[in-house]
Design a protein around this motif. Sequence first.
Motif, PDB file in Angstrom:
ATOM      1  N   GLN A   1      -9.485   7.082 -14.248  1.00  0.00           N
ATOM      2  CA  GLN A   1      -8.472   6.061 -14.498  1.00  0.00           C
ATOM      3  C   GLN A   1      -7.198   6.337 -13.704  1.00  0.00           C
ATOM      4  O   GLN A   1      -6.569   5.411 -13.190  1.00  0.00           O
ATOM      5  N   LEU A   2      -6.810   7.604 -13.586  1.00  0.00           N
ATOM      6  CA  LEU A   2      -5.620   7.948 -12.807  1.00  0.00           C
ATOM      7  C   LEU A   2      -5.826   7.640 -11.323  1.00  0.00           C
ATOM      8  O   LEU A   2      -4.908   7.153 -10.644  1.00  0.00           O
ATOM      9  N   ILE A   3      -7.021   7.910 -10.821  1.00  0.00           N
ATOM     10  CA  ILE A   3      -7.322   7.593  -9.424  1.00  0.00           C
ATOM     11  C   ILE A   3      -7.243   6.084  -9.209  1.00  0.00           C
ATOM     12  O   ILE A   3      -6.671   5.603  -8.229  1.00  0.00           O
ATOM     13  N   GLU A   4      -7.812   5.325 -10.129  1.00  0.00           N
ATOM     14  CA  GLU A   4      -7.768   3.864 -10.027  1.00  0.00           C
ATOM     15  C   GLU A   4      -6.330   3.356 -10.102  1.00  0.00           C
ATOM     16  O   GLU A   4      -5.946   2.445  -9.376  1.00  0.00           O
ATOM     17  N   GLN A   5      -5.540   3.965 -10.979  1.00  0.00           N
ATOM     18  CA  GLN A   5      -4.135   3.563 -11.099  1.00  0.00           C
ATOM     19  C   GLN A   5      -3.378   3.832  -9.795  1.00  0.00           C
ATOM     20  O   GLN A   5      -2.583   3.008  -9.350  1.00  0.00           O
ATOM     21  N   ASP A   6      -3.639   4.981  -9.169  1.00  0.00           N
ATOM     22  CA  ASP A   6      -2.987   5.287  -7.890  1.00  0.00           C
ATOM     23  C   ASP A   6      -3.372   4.279  -6.821  1.00  0.00           C
ATOM     24  O   ASP A   6      -2.528   3.837  -6.039  1.00  0.00           O
ATOM     25  N   LYS A   7      -4.651   3.889  -6.779  1.00  0.00           N
ATOM     26  CA  LYS A   7      -5.086   2.888  -5.802  1.00  0.00           C
ATOM     27  C   LYS A   7      -4.389   1.552  -6.046  1.00  0.00           C
ATOM     28  O   LYS A   7      -3.951   0.887  -5.107  1.00  0.00           O
ATOM     29  N   LEU A   8      -4.279   1.154  -7.309  1.00  0.00           N
ATOM     30  CA  LEU A   8      -3.627  -0.114  -7.629  1.00  0.00           C
ATOM     31  C   LEU A   8      -2.135  -0.080  -7.305  1.00  0.00           C
ATOM     32  O   LEU A   8      -1.571  -1.073  -6.831  1.00  0.00           O
ATOM     33  N   LEU A   9      -1.499   1.059  -7.552  1.00  0.00           N
ATOM     34  CA  LEU A   9      -0.079   1.177  -7.210  1.00  0.00           C
ATOM     35  C   LEU A   9       0.132   1.109  -5.696  1.00  0.00           C
ATOM     36  O   LEU A   9       1.086   0.489  -5.224  1.00  0.00           O
ATOM     37  N   GLN A  10      -0.776   1.722  -4.943  1.00  0.00           N
ATOM     38  CA  GLN A  10      -0.678   1.653  -3.488  1.00  0.00           C
ATOM     39  C   GLN A  10      -0.891   0.215  -3.010  1.00  0.00           C
ATOM     40  O   GLN A  10      -0.173  -0.271  -2.139  1.00  0.00           O
ATOM     41  N   GLU A  11      -1.851  -0.474  -3.603  1.00  0.00           N
ATOM     42  CA  GLU A  11      -2.086  -1.876  -3.236  1.00  0.00           C
ATOM     43  C   GLU A  11      -0.874  -2.736  -3.586  1.00  0.00           C
ATOM     44  O   GLU A  11      -0.494  -3.625  -2.825  1.00  0.00           O
ATOM     45  N   ARG A  12      -0.253  -2.457  -4.739  1.00  0.00           N
ATOM     46  CA  ARG A  12       0.948  -3.196  -5.126  1.00  0.00           C
ATOM     47  C   ARG A  12       2.066  -2.989  -4.116  1.00  0.00           C
ATOM     48  O   ARG A  12       2.768  -3.931  -3.736  1.00  0.00           O
TER      49      ARG A  12
END
Length: 108
Positions: free
Chosen positions: A50-61
Amino acid sequence: MKAKATHRQPNLFLEIFKGLGANKLTLALLVVILASSLSVVQVTHLARQQLIEQDKLLQERDELDLEWRYLLVEEEFYSQHARIEEVATMQLEMKRPTSQDEKVVILQ
């Protein structure tokens, strides 16, 4: 001599299983401890995913935010042309030439 020495030393795993078989509560607690430790490992793994996914989403944002800013700058650039045209029409009373106002010059 060695044969007598091996008979004196009990098999540790056999003794542990005999002790667990004799005491059912201890066996049940051991199973519960193993199950809870496996669940802790599983939950930790899921949390890391979940933390990895959150980092990817923050980078996309962040990338989308940067693109949005570029689009705002581009919009401002194109709106300046419209502003110049408005000032030319209103304040300077300029207008676009029509086909009647155009003159064709032929060079020989």
